[in-house]
Scaffold this active site. Structure first.
Site, short mmCIF file in Angstrom:
data_model
loop_
_atom_site.label_atom_id
_atom_site.label_comp_id
_atom_site.label_asym_id
_atom_site.label_seq_id
_atom_site.Cartn_x
_atom_site.Cartn_y
_atom_site.Cartn_z
N LYS A 275 0.84 -1.20 0.00
CA LYS A 275 0.00 0.00 0.00
C LYS A 275 0.88 1.25 0.00
O LYS A 275 2.02 1.22 0.47
CB LYS A 275 -0.87 0.02 1.27
CG LYS A 275 -2.04 -0.95 1.24
CD LYS A 275 -2.89 -0.77 2.49
CE LYS A 275 -4.04 -1.76 2.51
NZ LYS A 275 -5.03 -1.56 1.43
N ARG A 349 -10.39 -11.41 1.78
CA ARG A 349 -11.19 -12.50 1.23
C ARG A 349 -10.43 -13.84 1.30
O ARG A 349 -11.05 -14.89 1.39
CB ARG A 349 -11.62 -12.16 -0.21
CG ARG A 349 -10.51 -11.89 -1.14
CD ARG A 349 -10.93 -11.09 -2.38
NE ARG A 349 -10.99 -9.65 -2.16
CZ ARG A 349 -11.32 -8.76 -3.08
NH1 ARG A 349 -11.64 -9.13 -4.31
NH2 ARG A 349 -11.33 -7.47 -2.81
#
Ligand code: BES
Ligand code: MN
Ligand code: ZN
Length: 494
Positions: A275, A349
């Protein structure tokens, strides 16, 4: 804070402070009218002289008002009479609590629940006062060395209730508030303290605090034995051991449980798909889904609700490392499906899918996962609403209703099969990202591939679990109110 109930009118109530509502245009609540009469029109005079506006959130502390047994009177502005909105009510309570906590008053008596707040019940208003007051008093202190205690904190709030019906509302409100406070503390703790191991310890502590809660922790070798290679692949890039935490609250014998699965990413650096550094500290909040599961279990255990709820928390870090997942890597999930990891930052996920498969063993009536899953949900819904997607419309409706009831609201997005093709992979059964469009929907689509065996809803709380940036930065405790309300409604409907 302690809460009590009284049936005394405001003029004869003896406490350090009496709290009454006033409105714009000099309008008074029933209790303010009583005070105004006892004091020969003192409140009217204050309005006329412009000191009081009645604007939502205005608080005016008065001393030694004529005709009052209590030394202090707090006027709380609540907007337009008969038109106070939920947000204005919350603003007013927030201001009231802060003011009282900084005044010398030790205890106060509230006559606020008598006002009209859209069409909310007295029960709702009493609960909301407790929740909002406790939220206003929440203070993160865990890692501060210069914490000065408030010199004269407010310790007691008494509620006016003609028939003592407020008791249950206060207890419910307090349990929810305590759950939110736990969720906020866990969220606000830094990633180097709140690790997967720390979360596991907190779960064990919860089990010790409540007889009805039993906790089990799986470590990495045990998860490997179950075939949770998707979850473990995320953890491989981290020096912290992953944990799979199960908290079993048994309040209803052998009834089928509601399973709450909370994303417990204690720090999400993105992995090899690193990120940007701007604001990356806030990725300590990537375990707020799990924090809301802790908070909800704590609230329902405190209330001894007649229901079975199992909290499942997959917990890991997502870090860049020589052993971390690489874009293009393919892993095999516990369900046997192979996953092509095209972006290592779509890790939520990857840990949730194995936890969802694991949930099958509890023969759940309902499964709800709660996750800070996508930045895209903030683009779609902002920080007001939690995103909701479900494979069953009745469940979606129940969650929408619980959101409205608790004012911890959700908004539904489609989970149409039209979107599923975005997850096609050339090399595996499924890809872990679905491209630029509809990012929150495709994230839920990914999870839906692992929830075919049960009734399931997904709550994307990336926008609602914490306030971002600046002075306001901090966990919100959402969606604990929504989840507890959903469970309360469920019990009532049965
Ligand atoms: N934890 C983040 C989601 C997130 C991002 C929450 C920003 C709050 C603020 C999640 O693991 C993530 O990184 N999601 C990616 C998915 C993408 C790679 C498909 C995202 O939203 O950018
Ligand atoms: Mn991520
Ligand atoms: Zn994440």
């Amino acid at each position: 804070m302690q809460y009590f109930v009284t049936s005394n009118p405001p003029s004869s109530q003896q406490s350090d402070c009496v709290i009454v509502a006033v409105f714009e245009q000099g309008e008074l609540s029933p209790s303010a009218t009583v005070v105004n009469e006892q004091s020969n029109g003192y409140l009217t005079k204050l309005f006329e002289q412009g000191d009081v506006t009645g604007n939502a959130g205005q608080v005016i502390l008065l001393r030694d008002v004529e005709g009052m047994k209590s030394p202090r009177l707090l006027l709380v502005g609540c907007g337009k009479k008969d038109n106070t909105t939920e947000n204005q009510f919350n603003t007013a309570i927030n201001a009231m609590t802060t003011e009282l906590n900084e005044s010398g008053a030790d205890d106060a008596t509230s006559y606020l629940a008598e006002i009209d707040v859209t069409s909310r019940s007295t029960d709702w208003k009493n609960r909301q006062i407790v929740i909002t007051a406790e939220s206003a008093l929440y203070k993160y202190t865990e890692t501060k060395s210069d914490v000065k205690p408030t010199s004269n904190p407010l310790t007691k709030i008494t509620f006016f209730s003609a028939d003592n019906s407020a008791e249950q509302s206060l207890a419910t409100g307090l349990a929810i508030a305590n759950g939110m406070s736990l969720a906020r503390t866990l969220g606000d703790l830094p990633g180097n303290v709140c690790t997967p191991t720390y979360l596991a310890e907190q779960a064990i502590e919860l089990g010790q605090r409540f007889d009805a809660v039993t906790t089990t922790i799986l470590d990495e070798p045990e998860m490997a034995e179950l075939g949770m290679h998707s979850l473990l692949s995320v953890s491989r890039g981290s020096r912290e051991d992953a944990k799979l935490i199960t908290m079993n609250y048994q309040g209803a014998g052998d009834a089928r449980p509601v399973v709450l699965v909370g994303k417990g990413l204690t720090f999400d650096a993105g992995g090899i798909s690193l990120k940007p550094s701007q604001g990356m500290d806030e990725m300590k909040y990537d375990m707020c889904g799990s924090a809301s599961v802790f908070g909800t279990i704590s609230a329902i255990a405190e209330l001894k609700l007649p229901i079975n709820v199992i909290g499942v928390v997959p917990s890991s870090e997502n870090m860049p490392d020589g052993d971390a997942n690489k874009p293009g890597d393919i892993v095999t999930s516990m369900a046997g499906k192979t996953i092509e990891i095209l972006n290592t930052d779509a890790e939520g996920r990857l840990i949730l899918c194995d936890a969802l498969t694991y949930s099958e063993r509890f023969n759940p009536e309902i499964v709800i996962d709660i996750a800070t899953l996508t930045g895209a949900i903030i683009v779609a819904l902002g920080r007001q609403a939690t995103g909701l997607l479900a494979n069953n419309q009745d469940l979606a409706n129940d969650l929408l209703k619980a959101g409205n009831d608790s004012f911890d609201r959700t908004w539904q997005l489609p989970l149409w099969d039209d979107y599923q093709q975005q997850l096609d992979s050339n090399f595996a059964d499924i890809a872990n990202i679905g491209g630029k469009e509809a990012g929150s929907v495709t994230a839920a689509c990914f999870l839906s591939r692992f929830t075919e065996k049960f009734t399931w809803a997904h709550l994307d709380i990336a926008g609602t679990a914490w306030n971002s940036g600046g002075k306001n930065k901090g966990a919100t405790g959402r969606p604990v109110p929504l989840l507890v309300q959903y469970l309360l409604n469920r019990i009532k409907d049965k």
